[in-house]
Design a protein around this motif. Structure first.
Motif, PDB file in Angstrom:
ATOM      1  N   GLU A  95       0.812  -1.209   0.000  1.00 12.08           N
ATOM      2  CA  GLU A  95       0.000   0.000   0.000  1.00 12.08           C
ATOM      3  C   GLU A  95       0.854   1.271   0.000  1.00 12.08           C
ATOM      4  O   GLU A  95       0.487   2.271  -0.614  1.00 12.08           O
ATOM      5  CB  GLU A  95      -0.944   0.006   1.200  1.00 12.08           C
ATOM      6  N   SER A  96       1.993   1.239   0.679  1.00  5.69           N
ATOM      7  CA  SER A  96       2.846   2.430   0.720  1.00  5.69           C
ATOM      8  C   SER A  96       3.378   2.763  -0.668  1.00  5.69           C
ATOM      9  O   SER A  96       3.533   3.941  -1.023  1.00  5.69           O
ATOM     10  CB  SER A  96       4.011   2.221   1.694  1.00  5.69           C
ATOM     11  N   LEU A  97       3.650   1.733  -1.479  1.00  2.00           N
ATOM     12  CA  LEU A  97       4.099   1.975  -2.851  1.00  2.00           C
ATOM     13  C   LEU A  97       2.956   2.504  -3.717  1.00  2.00           C
ATOM     14  O   LEU A  97       3.146   3.400  -4.542  1.00  2.00           O
ATOM     15  CB  LEU A  97       4.666   0.695  -3.462  1.00  2.00           C
ATOM     16  N   ILE A  98       1.773   1.946  -3.528  1.00  5.04           N
ATOM     17  CA  ILE A  98       0.617   2.376  -4.314  1.00  5.04           C
ATOM     18  C   ILE A  98       0.330   3.860  -4.064  1.00  5.04           C
ATOM     19  O   ILE A  98       0.024   4.616  -4.989  1.00  5.04           O
ATOM     20  CB  ILE A  98      -0.627   1.526  -3.970  1.00  5.04           C
ATOM     21  N   LYS A  99       0.455   4.278  -2.819  1.00  6.38           N
ATOM     22  CA  LYS A  99       0.206   5.672  -2.475  1.00  6.38           C
ATOM     23  C   LYS A  99       1.241   6.600  -3.101  1.00  6.38           C
ATOM     24  O   LYS A  99       0.979   7.801  -3.262  1.00  6.38           O
ATOM     25  CB  LYS A  99       0.195   5.841  -0.954  1.00  6.38           C
ATOM     26  N   SER A 100       2.415   6.057  -3.415  1.00  8.73           N
ATOM     27  CA  SER A 100       3.463   6.889  -4.022  1.00  8.73           C
ATOM     28  C   SER A 100       3.476   6.776  -5.548  1.00  8.73           C
ATOM     29  O   SER A 100       4.425   7.217  -6.194  1.00  8.73           O
ATOM     30  CB  SER A 100       4.839   6.501  -3.465  1.00  8.73           C
ATOM     31  N   GLY A 101       2.414   6.180  -6.118  1.00 10.61           N
ATOM     32  CA  GLY A 101       2.282   6.195  -7.569  1.00 10.61           C
ATOM     33  C   GLY A 101       2.516   4.878  -8.285  1.00 10.61           C
ATOM     34  O   GLY A 101       2.400   4.816  -9.512  1.00 10.61           O
ATOM     35  N   TRP A 102       2.845   3.818  -7.546  1.00  6.19           N
ATOM     36  CA  TRP A 102       3.001   2.516  -8.184  1.00  6.19           C
ATOM     37  C   TRP A 102       1.623   1.962  -8.553  1.00  6.19           C
ATOM     38  O   TRP A 102       0.611   2.282  -7.912  1.00  6.19           O
ATOM     39  CB  TRP A 102       3.709   1.539  -7.248  1.00  6.19           C
ATOM     40  N   ILE A 103       1.596   1.129  -9.563  1.00  4.84           N
ATOM     41  CA  ILE A 103       0.367   0.461  -9.986  1.00  4.84           C
ATOM     42  C   ILE A 103       0.480  -1.021  -9.665  1.00  4.84           C
ATOM     43  O   ILE A 103       1.523  -1.643  -9.891  1.00  4.84           O
ATOM     44  CB  ILE A 103       0.135   0.639 -11.502  1.00  4.84           C
ATOM     45  N   ALA A 104      -0.582  -1.599  -9.106  1.00 10.37           N
ATOM     46  CA  ALA A 104      -0.580  -3.031  -8.767  1.00 10.37           C
ATOM     47  C   ALA A 104      -1.848  -3.689  -9.277  1.00 10.37           C
ATOM     48  O   ALA A 104      -2.933  -3.113  -9.186  1.00 10.37           O
ATOM     49  CB  ALA A 104      -0.464  -3.227  -7.255  1.00 10.37           C
ATOM     50  N   GLU A 105      -1.706  -4.871  -9.827  1.00 12.36           N
ATOM     51  CA  GLU A 105      -2.842  -5.704 -10.213  1.00 12.36           C
ATOM     52  C   GLU A 105      -2.627  -7.082  -9.593  1.00 12.36           C
ATOM     53  O   GLU A 105      -1.502  -7.591  -9.587  1.00 12.36           O
ATOM     54  CB  GLU A 105      -2.970  -5.802 -11.732  1.00 12.36           C
ATOM     55  N   TYR A 106      -3.718  -7.665  -9.107  1.00 15.24           N
ATOM     56  CA  TYR A 106      -3.624  -8.915  -8.359  1.00 15.24           C
ATOM     57  C   TYR A 106      -4.368 -10.046  -9.079  1.00 15.24           C
ATOM     58  O   TYR A 106      -5.392  -9.836  -9.710  1.00 15.24           O
ATOM     59  CB  TYR A 106      -4.204  -8.740  -6.953  1.00 15.24           C
ATOM     60  N   ASN A 107      -3.786 -11.238  -8.948  1.00 10.47           N
ATOM     61  CA  ASN A 107      -4.413 -12.462  -9.483  1.00 10.47           C
ATOM     62  C   ASN A 107      -4.744 -12.341 -10.970  1.00 10.47           C
ATOM     63  O   ASN A 107      -5.886 -12.472 -11.386  1.00 10.47           O
ATOM     64  CB  ASN A 107      -5.679 -12.804  -8.689  1.00 10.47           C
ATOM     65  N   LEU A 108      -3.716 -12.074 -11.743  1.00 13.05           N
ATOM     66  CA  LEU A 108      -3.877 -12.036 -13.198  1.00 13.05           C
ATOM     67  C   LEU A 108      -3.943 -13.475 -13.696  1.00 13.05           C
ATOM     68  O   LEU A 108      -3.008 -14.257 -13.508  1.00 13.05           O
ATOM     69  CB  LEU A 108      -2.703 -11.316 -13.853  1.00 13.05           C
ATOM     70  N   ARG A 109      -5.046 -13.812 -14.336  1.00 17.72           N
ATOM     71  CA  ARG A 109      -5.240 -15.189 -14.789  1.00 17.72           C
ATOM     72  C   ARG A 109      -4.771 -15.337 -16.229  1.00 17.72           C
ATOM     73  O   ARG A 109      -5.293 -14.693 -17.142  1.00 17.72           O
ATOM     74  CB  ARG A 109      -6.719 -15.581 -14.656  1.00 17.72           C
ATOM     75  N   LEU A 110      -3.793 -16.193 -16.422  1.00 16.33           N
ATOM     76  CA  LEU A 110      -3.261 -16.493 -17.742  1.00 16.33           C
ATOM     77  C   LEU A 110      -3.320 -18.003 -17.956  1.00 16.33           C
ATOM     78  O   LEU A 110      -2.847 -18.764 -17.109  1.00 16.33           O
ATOM     79  CB  LEU A 110      -1.820 -16.007 -17.870  1.00 16.33           C
ATOM     80  N   PRO A 111      -3.886 -18.453 -19.064  1.00 15.73           N
ATOM     81  CA  PRO A 111      -4.048 -19.896 -19.280  1.00 15.73           C
ATOM     82  C   PRO A 111      -2.741 -20.686 -19.205  1.00 15.73           C
ATOM     83  O   PRO A 111      -2.719 -21.820 -18.750  1.00 15.73           O
ATOM     84  CB  PRO A 111      -4.645 -19.960 -20.695  1.00 15.73           C
ATOM     85  N   GLN A 112      -1.631 -20.054 -19.626  1.00 15.59           N
ATOM     86  CA  GLN A 112      -0.370 -20.788 -19.678  1.00 15.59           C
ATOM     87  C   GLN A 112       0.193 -21.106 -18.291  1.00 15.59           C
ATOM     88  O   GLN A 112       0.884 -22.109 -18.119  1.00 15.59           O
ATOM     89  CB  GLN A 112       0.695 -19.987 -20.463  1.00 15.59           C
ATOM     90  N   VAL A 113      -0.076 -20.237 -17.325  1.00  9.13           N
ATOM     91  CA  VAL A 113       0.570 -20.387 -16.011  1.00  9.13           C
ATOM     92  C   VAL A 113      -0.413 -20.350 -14.844  1.00  9.13           C
ATOM     93  O   VAL A 113      -0.012 -20.491 -13.689  1.00  9.13           O
ATOM     94  CB  VAL A 113       1.644 -19.287 -15.804  1.00  9.13           C
ATOM     95  N   GLY A 114      -1.689 -20.140 -15.101  1.00  5.03           N
ATOM     96  CA  GLY A 114      -2.644 -19.994 -14.000  1.00  5.03           C
ATOM     97  C   GLY A 114      -2.674 -18.556 -13.524  1.00  5.03           C
ATOM     98  O   GLY A 114      -2.794 -17.630 -14.332  1.00  5.03           O
ATOM     99  N   ASP A 115      -2.526 -18.349 -12.242  1.00  2.00           N
ATOM    100  CA  ASP A 115      -2.583 -16.998 -11.671  1.00  2.00           C
ATOM    101  C   ASP A 115      -1.182 -16.433 -11.451  1.00  2.00           C
ATOM    102  O   ASP A 115      -0.290 -17.127 -10.961  1.00  2.00           O
ATOM    103  CB  ASP A 115      -3.305 -17.011 -10.321  1.00  2.00           C
ATOM    104  N   ILE A 116      -1.021 -15.165 -11.802  1.00  2.00           N
ATOM    105  CA  ILE A 116       0.151 -14.396 -11.376  1.00  2.00           C
ATOM    106  C   ILE A 116      -0.310 -13.564 -10.183  1.00  2.00           C
ATOM    107  O   ILE A 116      -1.244 -12.774 -10.287  1.00  2.00           O
ATOM    108  CB  ILE A 116       0.688 -13.508 -12.509  1.00  2.00           C
ATOM    109  N   ASP A 117       0.335 -13.756  -9.047  1.00  2.00           N
ATOM    110  CA  ASP A 117      -0.160 -13.154  -7.806  1.00  2.00           C
ATOM    111  C   ASP A 117      -0.228 -11.633  -7.882  1.00  2.00           C
ATOM    112  O   ASP A 117      -1.252 -11.034  -7.544  1.00  2.00           O
ATOM    113  CB  ASP A 117       0.711 -13.586  -6.625  1.00  2.00           C
ATOM    114  N   VAL A 118       0.885 -11.004  -8.292  1.00  2.00           N
ATOM    115  CA  VAL A 118       0.922  -9.532  -8.341  1.00  2.00           C
ATOM    116  C   VAL A 118       1.750  -9.079  -9.545  1.00  2.00           C
ATOM    117  O   VAL A 118       2.834  -9.609  -9.789  1.00  2.00           O
ATOM    118  CB  VAL A 118       1.552  -8.922  -7.064  1.00  2.00           C
TER     119      VAL A 118
END
Length: 221
Positions: A95-118
């Motif tokens: 959260e401290s990084l997000i507040k300073s302008g970082w972008i985060a996406e969680y649980n990206l689902r890709l058929p080749q590998v399943g979920d990418i956590d972040v």
């Protein structure tokens, strides 16, 4: 194929854990029914006690495998809950990084590998992916292989996490059309007993307490 990311950290794992608990409770309930049904029938309409004993034995024989399956599902649900907890704690730390302008996406689902956590992107445009592991253990390095210390001995993890995250890097590059991605294996509850500045088979390994500072340092280099 573009990744899908409609859920927050830990939510898919929580949902899967709930489904596994439901399966466990169903089997416990059916097993209980097979044992109690002969007794209930006997109370309502008594019959030969020998038949009751036989019915109870048959019920027990049917119930035991169901109970065994139920225990397996219940144990798996706890493992998924533990994993979800690790992802949720990681989200809180970020959260401290997000507040300073970082972008985060969680649980990206890709058929080749399943979920990418972040998936993370810094304000400078540096891309990271995090693979969160919730093992409560001391993480050691044996050559270029991650191992855990167990009663003073080194043991293999159940998977090769570095090989796993290497596949995730290829998948996210293709999906998001990225040139460079820095992979980081994060132990949310473990202690990493070697430098987080050391790149191992193309990836970094960090414990949760050092994650933010480690990512910021990599972003600067």
């Amino acid at each position: 194929m573009l990744p899908q990311h409609n859920e927050g950290a830990g939510k898919p794992l929580r949902r899967h854990a709930k489904q596994l608990r439901a399966k466990a409770l169903y089997r416990y309930g059916v097993a209980t029914g097979w044992v109690l049904l002969p007794l209930l029938v006997y109370v309502v309409a008594p019959f030969d006690p020998l038949f009751l004993v036989a019915a109870l034995l048959i019920g027990a024989l049917i119930a035991l495998p169901l109970i065994k399956e139920g225990k397996k599902f219940w144990k798996s649900s706890r493992n998924f809950d533990q994993g979800a907890c690790g992802e949720e704690k990681t989200q809180q730390v970020l959260e401290s990084l997000i507040k300073s302008g970082w972008i985060a996406e969680y649980n990206l689902r890709l058929p080749q590998v399943g979920d990418i956590d972040v998936w993370l992107r810094s304000p400078k445009g540096v891309n990271f992916i995090l693979d969160v592991k919730s093992h409560s253990t001391e993480v050691m390095l044996d050559g270029d292989v991650l191992k855990r210390r167990y009663y003073g001995k080194l043991q293999d993890f159940e998977k090769d996490f570095l090989a796993q995250i290497a596949k995730e890097v290829k998948a996210i590059k293709k999906a998001k059309k990225l040139t460079n991605v820095i992979p980081v294996v994060v132990f949310s509850d473990g202690k990493v007993s070697f430098s987080n500045k050391k790149k191992i088979r193309g990836a970094y390994v960090m414990e949760l307490g050092n994650l933010v500072s480690g990512l910021q340092e990599l972003d600067r280099t």
